[in-house]
Scaffold this active site. Structure first.
Site, PDB file in Angstrom:
ATOM      1  N   LYS A  84       0.816  -1.223   0.000  1.00  0.00           N
ATOM      2  CA  LYS A  84       0.000   0.000   0.000  1.00  0.00           C
ATOM      3  C   LYS A  84       0.847   1.270   0.000  1.00  0.00           C
ATOM      4  O   LYS A  84       0.487   2.249  -0.642  1.00  0.00           O
ATOM      5  CB  LYS A  84      -1.029  -0.003   1.142  1.00  0.00           C
ATOM      6  CG  LYS A  84      -0.446  -0.092   2.533  1.00  0.00           C
ATOM      7  CD  LYS A  84      -1.558  -0.265   3.554  1.00  0.00           C
ATOM      8  CE  LYS A  84      -1.063  -0.214   4.992  1.00  0.00           C
ATOM      9  NZ  LYS A  84       0.056  -1.119   5.331  1.00  0.00           N
ATOM     10  N   ARG A 131      -7.650   2.008  10.177  1.00  0.00           N
ATOM     11  CA  ARG A 131      -7.237   0.614  10.325  1.00  0.00           C
ATOM     12  C   ARG A 131      -8.216  -0.179  11.163  1.00  0.00           C
ATOM     13  O   ARG A 131      -8.027  -1.375  11.376  1.00  0.00           O
ATOM     14  CB  ARG A 131      -5.881   0.558  11.005  1.00  0.00           C
ATOM     15  CG  ARG A 131      -4.757   0.236  10.035  1.00  0.00           C
ATOM     16  CD  ARG A 131      -3.461   0.424  10.760  1.00  0.00           C
ATOM     17  NE  ARG A 131      -2.444  -0.462  10.310  1.00  0.00           N
ATOM     18  CZ  ARG A 131      -1.305  -0.033   9.734  1.00  0.00           C
ATOM     19  NH1 ARG A 131      -1.106   1.229   9.486  1.00  0.00           N
ATOM     20  NH2 ARG A 131      -0.391  -0.901   9.395  1.00  0.00           N
ATOM     21  N   ARG A 175      13.178  -1.839   8.989  1.00  0.00           N
ATOM     22  CA  ARG A 175      12.292  -1.344  10.039  1.00  0.00           C
ATOM     23  C   ARG A 175      12.360  -2.269  11.251  1.00  0.00           C
ATOM     24  O   ARG A 175      12.427  -3.476  11.097  1.00  0.00           O
ATOM     25  CB  ARG A 175      10.850  -1.294   9.514  1.00  0.00           C
ATOM     26  CG  ARG A 175      10.544  -0.038   8.768  1.00  0.00           C
ATOM     27  CD  ARG A 175       9.189  -0.084   8.107  1.00  0.00           C
ATOM     28  NE  ARG A 175       8.076  -0.496   8.953  1.00  0.00           N
ATOM     29  CZ  ARG A 175       6.811  -0.401   8.600  1.00  0.00           C
ATOM     30  NH1 ARG A 175       6.484   0.102   7.414  1.00  0.00           N
ATOM     31  NH2 ARG A 175       5.847  -0.801   9.396  1.00  0.00           N
TER      32      ARG A 175
END
Ligand code: AMP
Length: 209
Positions: free
Chosen positions: A13, A84, A156
């Site tokens: 996304k 979300r 990350r």
């Protein structure tokens, strides 16, 4: 045009939102990027959200909704990473209603868990501009250096197997109610999230035509 890009962690996304923002010349708002920036700056907000992010948990709704309200540009936006859950979807509806606005498309990038694990485990992101790479399928020209801005590529903290599993769990628990919400509003569009970024982008563009 007001577009939301929704999908599990690793669904692509972020990449699609960046491509779409450039294509349509509309502001992209990535909640994950904003929050990571706050953690990096060690701001007050950053300190509040850090442990949730490192554990793969959602940051409380009241904290993130304020960030969204401050960052979205009502005439047009590509929003990624928010909403979300159902509560956030309702909050966003409330924010937009104040300007008599609503989303045009809620695009769901649909992809299965096995692909996610591979994508996230080998993902590297640029510390400066947030661009995404994959160690095998989409590596940078110079190892560890971003092709776009020369920034340092890092992994990350939440892209490790244990946290990836947690993030997937959170996504699975929350996604049905939010998909139902946008389906009922007639805004939901499902896109097959398999394949490379250009193939997926062609599918996204098709629905906008
Ligand atoms: P992302 O970059 O979209 O994968 O988001 C990374 C992390 O930021 C998530 O695992 C959450 O901890 C936090 N986060 C991002 N978006 C939201 C949101 N809409 N609500 C709560 N937490 C979020």
């Amino acid at each position: 045009m007001k577009i939301i890009l929704f999908g599990s962690p690793g669904s692509g996304k972020g990449t699609q939102a960046a491509m779409l923002a450039e294509y349509l010349n509309i502001k992209r708002v990535s909640l994950g990027d904003i929050l990571r920036g706050e953690v990096e700056k060690d701001s007050q907000l950053g300190r509040k959200v850090k442990s949730y992010m490192e554990g793969g948990l959602l940051v409380p709704d009241n904290l993130v909704s304020r960030v969204i309200e401050e960052n979205i540009n009502i005439p047009g936006f590509i929003l990624e990473g928010y909403p979300r859950n159902l509560e956030q979807a309702k909050r966003l509806e409330g924010i937009l209603k104040k300007s008599n606005a609503d989303v045009d498309f809620f695009i769901y990038l649909d992809i299965d868990q096995q692909i996610i694990i591979n994508r996230l485990g080998k993902r590297r992101i640029c510390r400066s501009c947030g661009a995404n790479y994959h160690l095998e399928e989409e590596s940078s020209e110079k190892e560890g250096i971003c092709d776009s801005c020369g920034g340092e590529l890092i992994q990350r903290k939440d892209d490790n197997p244990e946290v990836i599993k947690k993030r997937w769990e959170v996504f699975s628990n929350e996604s049905k109610s939010i998909l139902d919400f946008y389906q009922a509003k007639g805004k939901l569009v499902n896109i097959d999230g398999r394949g490379n970024k250009l193939e997926i982008f062609e599918r996204v563009k098709k629905i906008l035509r």
